[in-house]
Write an enzyme that holds these catalytic residues in place. Structure first.
Site, PDB file in Angstrom:
ATOM      1  N   GLU A  59      33.499  45.604  73.891  1.00 57.02           N
ATOM      2  CA  GLU A  59      34.061  46.776  74.583  1.00 57.02           C
ATOM      3  C   GLU A  59      35.347  46.398  75.299  1.00 57.02           C
ATOM      4  OE1 GLU A  59      34.828  49.447  78.011  1.00 57.02           O
ATOM      5  OE2 GLU A  59      34.353  47.314  78.018  1.00 57.02           O
ATOM      6  N   HIS A  90      27.627  47.745  77.384  1.00 59.89           N
ATOM      7  CA  HIS A  90      28.204  46.704  76.531  1.00 59.89           C
ATOM      8  C   HIS A  90      27.838  45.324  77.078  1.00 59.89           C
ATOM      9  CE1 HIS A  90      31.532  45.696  79.337  1.00 59.89           C
ATOM     10  NE2 HIS A  90      31.620  46.986  79.559  1.00 59.89           N
ATOM     11  N   GLU A  94      28.960  52.238  83.223  1.00 62.97           N
ATOM     12  CA  GLU A  94      30.131  51.552  83.775  1.00 62.97           C
ATOM     13  C   GLU A  94      30.173  51.751  85.289  1.00 62.97           C
ATOM     14  OE1 GLU A  94      32.464  49.655  82.612  1.00 62.97           O
ATOM     15  OE2 GLU A  94      32.424  49.879  80.430  1.00 62.97           O
ATOM     16  N   ASP A 111      29.570  42.363  76.421  1.00 67.38           N
ATOM     17  CA  ASP A 111      30.651  41.393  76.614  1.00 67.38           C
ATOM     18  C   ASP A 111      31.278  41.505  77.996  1.00 67.38           C
ATOM     19  OD1 ASP A 111      31.610  43.928  75.597  1.00 67.38           O
ATOM     20  OD2 ASP A 111      33.600  43.039  75.481  1.00 67.38           O
TER      21      ASP A 111
END
Length: 286
Positions: A134, A70, A162, A72
């Site tokens: 996200e 993601h 992540e 953001d």
């Protein structure tokens, strides 16, 4: 060949806090990939202020791997940063900047590896996906998933970069957020029995959530791979009442369910509703 550090410096420089647009970052990635001969597809939000990016390398067809991240980041407001948050800074062999770990670092590594991927005789497709929003509820990826669901070509596995301290994470708890609005009947507190106290009925409903949470934490329902090792139910927000001398006519509370893979959040909600909640609500609306 551009290094992952060089790409990361570019990515961190874009302020993609969830409240901001991510289009400048997406445009940078789009130009980078198209210059390498990789065609990209953008899937915008309704306002066209943000976009997901999807690309495929290698042959067409089912199977292969998707690399996903993601764009953001969370805000920096009110935080005591010792380095500029939107500029890459190296200290003691470590790189600092908002999003370096979560998760522009992964995107930078993914993009830096594209020339290497293109030089290989890929026998299965390699999918690349970058989403938005996200950090505020995995909002952007939903339109991306809807678009991919309509295609005959689907990857066998998705790797999401992540930060997990380089330990593979093969599962994640599900989450369901619920808002419950309880309607009562107001009257002066001196005549409380003549009204219907929405806060008191909400408290009874919340108590039933607590009872359900305790049952879900039973040892036979636990999975040691997770922390905590059981499905949780918790009430996080409650609003109600206007004055102490008025029986409250309304109360609203928000609760969430975070489920283990073998539990179904919707089923948890249905079980809670079956615990006389309908009768409570009928009495509240009299």
């Amino acid at each position: 060949m551009v290094s992952s550090r060089q790409i990361l410096a570019q990515l961190v420089a874009f302020d993609t806090t969830s409240r901001e647009s991510n289009l400048a970052l997406i445009d940078f990635v789009w130009r980078y990939l198209t210059d390498l001969g990789v065609s990209c597809e953008l899937i915008h939000n309704a306002e066209r202020s943000k976009a997901n990016l999807y690309a495929r390398l290698g042959p067409a067809g089912n199977g292969g791997v998707m690399l996903s991240g993601h764009s953001d980041v969370v805000p920096v407001d009110g935080q005591n940063w010792s380095v500029p948050p939107f500029a890459l800074t190296e200290r003691d062999g470590k790189l600092f900047g908002r999003g370096t770990a979560d998760m522009k670092g992964f995107i930078a590594c993914m993009l830096a590896a594209v020339p290497h991927f293109l030089a290989q005789p890929l026998t299965q497709p390699l999918h690349l996906a970058i989403s938005y929003d996200e950090e505020v509820g995995c909002l952007g990826v939903r339109t991306l998933l809807d678009a991919l669901a309509q295609r005959p070509e689907k990857p066998d596995i998705c790797l999401i970069g992540e930060p997990t301290e380089l330990k593979p994470v093969l599962g994640h708890k599900g989450k369901l957020g619920v808002r419950c609005e309880v309607q009562g009947a107001a009257c002066h507190s001196a005549y409380a029995p003549q009204g219907v106290n929405a806060i008191e009925y909400a408290a009874k409903l919340i108590h039933r959530l607590t009872m359900m949470s305790e049952r879900l934490a039973a040892p036979e329902r636990q999975d040691a791979r997770f922390d905590p090792p059981f499905t949780t139910v918790q009430t996080g927000v409650i609003h109600g009442g206007r004055a102490l001398n008025i029986v409250p006519a309304e109360c609203t509370f928000d609760f969430e369910v975070r489920t283990l893979p073998h539990d179904d959040a919707q089923q948890v909600l249905m079980n809670w509703q079956a615990m006389h909640i309908v009768n409570y609500c009928r009495r509240c609306r009299r």
